[in-house]
Design a protein around this motif. Structure first.
Motif, PDB file in Angstrom:
ATOM      1  N   CYS A 174      -5.753   0.466   5.774  1.00  6.85           N
ATOM      2  CA  CYS A 174      -5.963   1.917   5.882  1.00  6.85           C
ATOM      3  C   CYS A 174      -7.103   2.443   5.012  1.00  6.85           C
ATOM      4  O   CYS A 174      -7.469   3.600   5.100  1.00  6.85           O
ATOM      5  CB  CYS A 174      -4.672   2.678   5.555  1.00  6.85           C
ATOM      6  N   GLY A 175      -7.642   1.587   4.136  1.00  3.36           N
ATOM      7  CA  GLY A 175      -8.792   2.013   3.325  1.00  3.36           C
ATOM      8  C   GLY A 175      -8.428   2.782   2.065  1.00  3.36           C
ATOM      9  O   GLY A 175      -9.317   3.244   1.352  1.00  3.36           O
ATOM     10  N   MET A 176      -7.137   2.901   1.765  1.00  6.03           N
ATOM     11  CA  MET A 176      -6.769   3.632   0.551  1.00  6.03           C
ATOM     12  C   MET A 176      -7.275   2.883  -0.695  1.00  6.03           C
ATOM     13  O   MET A 176      -7.186   1.661  -0.752  1.00  6.03           O
ATOM     14  CB  MET A 176      -5.242   3.793   0.467  1.00  6.03           C
ATOM     15  N   LYS A 177      -7.791   3.653  -1.654  1.00  7.69           N
ATOM     16  CA  LYS A 177      -8.259   3.046  -2.905  1.00  7.69           C
ATOM     17  C   LYS A 177      -7.049   2.532  -3.680  1.00  7.69           C
ATOM     18  O   LYS A 177      -6.074   3.252  -3.887  1.00  7.69           O
ATOM     19  CB  LYS A 177      -9.007   4.104  -3.726  1.00  7.69           C
ATOM     20  N   ILE A 178      -7.123   1.270  -4.090  1.00 10.25           N
ATOM     21  CA  ILE A 178      -6.006   0.646  -4.817  1.00 10.25           C
ATOM     22  C   ILE A 178      -6.509   0.311  -6.225  1.00 10.25           C
ATOM     23  O   ILE A 178      -7.480  -0.418  -6.389  1.00 10.25           O
ATOM     24  CB  ILE A 178      -5.544  -0.659  -4.105  1.00 10.25           C
ATOM     25  N   CYS A 189       0.847  -1.191   0.000  1.00  9.79           N
ATOM     26  CA  CYS A 189       0.000   0.000   0.000  1.00  9.79           C
ATOM     27  C   CYS A 189       0.893   1.256   0.000  1.00  9.79           C
ATOM     28  O   CYS A 189       1.779   1.382   0.868  1.00  9.79           O
ATOM     29  CB  CYS A 189      -0.907  -0.005   1.230  1.00  9.79           C
ATOM     30  N   PRO A 190       0.673   2.175  -0.932  1.00 12.68           N
ATOM     31  CA  PRO A 190       1.506   3.383  -0.958  1.00 12.68           C
ATOM     32  C   PRO A 190       1.290   4.284   0.257  1.00 12.68           C
ATOM     33  O   PRO A 190       2.137   5.116   0.571  1.00 12.68           O
ATOM     34  CB  PRO A 190       1.046   4.118  -2.227  1.00 12.68           C
ATOM     35  N   ASN A 191       0.173   4.056   0.963  1.00 20.72           N
ATOM     36  CA  ASN A 191      -0.125   4.903   2.122  1.00 20.72           C
ATOM     37  C   ASN A 191       0.392   4.311   3.426  1.00 20.72           C
ATOM     38  O   ASN A 191       1.086   4.984   4.193  1.00 20.72           O
ATOM     39  CB  ASN A 191      -1.640   5.123   2.210  1.00 20.72           C
ATOM     40  N   CYS A 192       0.093   2.991   3.686  1.00 22.46           N
ATOM     41  CA  CYS A 192       0.458   2.413   4.989  1.00 22.46           C
ATOM     42  C   CYS A 192       1.462   1.269   4.874  1.00 22.46           C
ATOM     43  O   CYS A 192       1.801   0.658   5.886  1.00 22.46           O
ATOM     44  CB  CYS A 192      -0.807   1.947   5.727  1.00 22.46           C
ATOM     45  N   SER A 193       1.909   0.965   3.669  1.00 23.59           N
ATOM     46  CA  SER A 193       2.937  -0.069   3.419  1.00 23.59           C
ATOM     47  C   SER A 193       2.487  -1.492   3.714  1.00 23.59           C
ATOM     48  O   SER A 193       3.320  -2.401   3.785  1.00 23.59           O
ATOM     49  CB  SER A 193       4.223   0.231   4.215  1.00 23.59           C
ATOM     50  N   SER A 194       1.192  -1.735   3.926  1.00 21.40           N
ATOM     51  CA  SER A 194       0.734  -3.126   4.128  1.00 21.40           C
ATOM     52  C   SER A 194       0.925  -3.931   2.857  1.00 21.40           C
ATOM     53  O   SER A 194       0.807  -3.398   1.757  1.00 21.40           O
ATOM     54  CB  SER A 194      -0.764  -3.185   4.419  1.00 21.40           C
ATOM     55  N   ILE A 197      -3.625 -12.417  -3.619  1.00 23.82           N
ATOM     56  CA  ILE A 197      -4.095 -11.116  -3.135  1.00 23.82           C
ATOM     57  C   ILE A 197      -4.353 -11.257  -1.642  1.00 23.82           C
ATOM     58  O   ILE A 197      -5.121 -12.113  -1.216  1.00 23.82           O
ATOM     59  CB  ILE A 197      -5.384 -10.696  -3.882  1.00 23.82           C
ATOM     60  N   GLN A 198      -3.692 -10.406  -0.848  1.00 22.25           N
ATOM     61  CA  GLN A 198      -3.768 -10.607   0.603  1.00 22.25           C
ATOM     62  C   GLN A 198      -4.379  -9.437   1.357  1.00 22.25           C
ATOM     63  O   GLN A 198      -4.931  -9.618   2.418  1.00 22.25           O
ATOM     64  CB  GLN A 198      -2.364 -10.868   1.145  1.00 22.25           C
ATOM     65  N   GLY A 199      -4.229  -8.248   0.843  1.00 23.13           N
ATOM     66  CA  GLY A 199      -4.633  -7.094   1.672  1.00 23.13           C
ATOM     67  C   GLY A 199      -5.562  -6.119   0.973  1.00 23.13           C
ATOM     68  O   GLY A 199      -5.551  -4.927   1.288  1.00 23.13           O
ATOM     69  N   ILE A 200      -6.378  -6.627   0.023  1.00 21.69           N
ATOM     70  CA  ILE A 200      -7.301  -5.735  -0.696  1.00 21.69           C
ATOM     71  C   ILE A 200      -8.718  -6.267  -0.540  1.00 21.69           C
ATOM     72  O   ILE A 200      -8.954  -7.467  -0.704  1.00 21.69           O
ATOM     73  CB  ILE A 200      -6.965  -5.645  -2.204  1.00 21.69           C
ATOM     74  N   GLU A 201      -9.641  -5.390  -0.221  1.00 23.17           N
ATOM     75  CA  GLU A 201     -11.052  -5.771  -0.188  1.00 23.17           C
ATOM     76  C   GLU A 201     -11.851  -4.637  -0.805  1.00 23.17           C
ATOM     77  O   GLU A 201     -11.661  -3.468  -0.443  1.00 23.17           O
ATOM     78  CB  GLU A 201     -11.510  -6.034   1.257  1.00 23.17           C
ATOM     79  N   ASN A 202     -12.731  -5.006  -1.734  1.00 18.59           N
ATOM     80  CA  ASN A 202     -13.550  -4.002  -2.441  1.00 18.59           C
ATOM     81  C   ASN A 202     -12.697  -2.878  -3.010  1.00 18.59           C
ATOM     82  O   ASN A 202     -13.068  -1.694  -2.943  1.00 18.59           O
ATOM     83  CB  ASN A 202     -14.627  -3.426  -1.517  1.00 18.59           C
ATOM     84  N   GLY A 203     -11.537  -3.241  -3.540  1.00 18.23           N
ATOM     85  CA  GLY A 203     -10.688  -2.253  -4.208  1.00 18.23           C
ATOM     86  C   GLY A 203      -9.945  -1.328  -3.274  1.00 18.23           C
ATOM     87  O   GLY A 203      -9.358  -0.334  -3.721  1.00 18.23           O
ATOM     88  N   LYS A 204      -9.960  -1.660  -1.960  1.00 21.51           N
ATOM     89  CA  LYS A 204      -9.284  -0.778  -0.992  1.00 21.51           C
ATOM     90  C   LYS A 204      -8.310  -1.571  -0.131  1.00 21.51           C
ATOM     91  O   LYS A 204      -8.504  -2.772   0.105  1.00 21.51           O
ATOM     92  CB  LYS A 204     -10.317  -0.110  -0.083  1.00 21.51           C
TER      93      LYS A 204
END
Ligand code: SF4
Length: 325
Positions: free
Chosen positions: A317-321, A289-294, A306-313
Motif C-alpha cells: 500500500c506504500g505506507m511509510k514504515i 502494515c498498520p494500514n493494509c495488514s500485509s 523482512i518480507q514486505g518493505i521496500e525503501n522504507g514503505k
C-alpha cells in the motif's frame, strides 16, 4: 560534567532522581557510586558482568536493524530493586569484589570491530548507573561508525540524559507500570522521571518500550490503556513490547497466562500501531502494515526476515514504515 556535589563529609549524587546522600566510604542506593575522600569513586567502572553477541530482537528491538547481531555488554548494579528482576544475580548486591577485569572503552570498541559487528548494546543490568563509561564508550563508538543501543529502566535526571542521548542510536526503555505507588513501594523509583526520559529519548533516538505484565500487579486493561495512550501521545508508531512475567527472585506469583497477554495486546492496539508479545513462544510476533495488514517482517523465535518493505514503505500500500534497516 561531574554528577555529584560535595558537602562536609558526604557527597550527593545527582545522576538519578534518588539524589543519594553518600557518606565517606559508603555507596549510593545502586551500590555502584561511592564516596572516597569526599569525591565520587566508581569501583565497578568498566568491569563487565557479561559480554555476548545476541540477536537484536533479544533486547528487544524489533524496528531497528531487524535480524542483526549486536555485541552486548552488561555491568553490575541497578538503581531499582524489582522483586521480579530476571537479572538479579548481576543487578543486586552483593557484587563480586577484587575483580581486575577492567575493559577500557577503546578495547570494547576493538572487540566489536574484530567480530565484524557494527552494533553495541549496553544491557543486562542497569547501564545508566555507569554513566561515565557509557558516555566515553558511546562517543568512541560513534567515531568508529558503530551504532549504540541502551536497554534501560529510564531512571536518570534530564541533564545527564541530555549529555548521553546524542551518542545513543536506539533504546528499549522499561515502563514497568503506570502506577506511581507500585514504582515507589516495590521497585524503588517513581513514575514521572521514567515518562520524562521516554519522551526526551524520542527527540534523539529510535525508541521502543517494554512492559512486563505481572498478574495482579499491572495487568488491568485500564493500566495497559494508560501506558498505550501515553506512548501514542508521543508517537503511535513507537513499538510496545508486552512481555509475559515468570516467577523469579522474590516473586512467587504464577506466570502470566497467555490469555492476559492476548487481552493486553488487544487493548494496546487500539492506541498503537505496533504492539508485540514477549517471552512467549507460540504467539504471533510478526510486523504487519498498520494500514493494509500485509506481512512486513516475519519472526520465528529470533529468526527474522523482512518480507514486505521496500525503501522504507509497505510494498502493497506504500505506507511509510518506520523500521530502521
Ligand atoms: S545513580 Fe546510584 S548513587 Fe546516584 S542517585 Fe541514583 S541510586 Fe543514588
Amino acid at each position: 560534567m561531574d554528577f555529584y556535589t560535595a558537602g562536609k563529609d558526604y557527597i550527593i549524587c545527582t545522576l538519578c532522581p534518588k539524589a543519594c546522600k553518600i557518606k565517606t566510604d559508603g555507596t549510593g542506593d545502586c551500590g555502584i557510586r561511592m564516596n572516597k575522600n569526599n569525591k565520587l569513586f566508581l569501583p565497578y567502572n568498566g568491569i563487565p558482568s557479561a559480554l555476548n553477541i545476541d540477536p537484536i530482537e533479544k533486547k528487544p528491538l524489533y524496528h531497528f536493524q531487524p535480524g542483526a547481531n549486536i555485541f552486548s555488554i552488561g555491568f553490575y548494579g541497578c538503581n531499582f530493586h524489582c522483586p521480579f528482576c530476571q537479572n538479579h544475580g548481576i543487578s543486586q548486591k552483593p557484587f563480586p569484589s577484587g575483580t581486575d577485569s577492567y575493559l577500557p572503552p577503546e578495547e570494547l570498541i576493538t572487540l566489536v570491530k574484530n567480530r565484524n559487528l557494527s552494533l553495541l548494546a549496553f544491557t543486562y543490568s542497569e547501564p545508566l548507573v555507569h554513566f561515565e563509561y557509557l558516555l566515553e564508550a558511546a562517543e568512541l563508538a560513534q567515531l568508529a561508525d558503530i551504532k549504540t543501543v541502551l536497554v534501560t529502566n529510564g531512571y536518570i535526571n534530564k541533564v545527564p540524559a541530555g549529555e548521553l542521548l546524542p551518542y545513543i542510536d536506539a533504546l528499549n526503555i522499561d515502563l514497568k507500570t503506570f502506577n506511581d505507588d507500585f514504582y515507589r513501594t516495590e521497585i524503588g523509583g517513581s513514575l514521572g522521571p521514567v515518562l520524562d526520559f521516554i519522551e526526551l529519548s524520542t527527540a534523539y533516538s529510535h525508541v521502543e518500550v517494554t512492559t512486563l505484565i505481572i498478574p495482579g500487579k499491572n495487568d488491568s486493561i485500564s493500566e495497559i490503556e494508560e501506558i498505550s495512550s501515553f506512548i501514542a501521545a508521543i508517537d503511535r508508531s513507537i513499538p510496545l513490547h508486552l512481555s509475559a512475567y515468570y516467577p523469579t527472585y522474590r516473586y512467587t506469583i504464577p506466570s502470566t497466562p497467555e490469555s492476559t497477554i492476548t487481552g493486553s495486546l488487544s487493548a494496546a492496539r487500539k492506541y498503537l500501531d505496533y504492539v508485540y508479545p514477549g517471552n512467549t513462544v507460540s504467539m504471533d510476533s510478526n510486523t504487519y502494515c498498520p494500514n493494509c495488514s500485509s506481512l512486513l517482517v516475519k519472526r520465528t523465535g529470533y529468526r527474522t526476515s523482512i518480507q514486505g518493505i521496500e525503501n522504507g514503505k509497505c510494498l502493497k500500500c506504500g505506507m511509510k514504515i518506520g523500521i530502521v534497516v
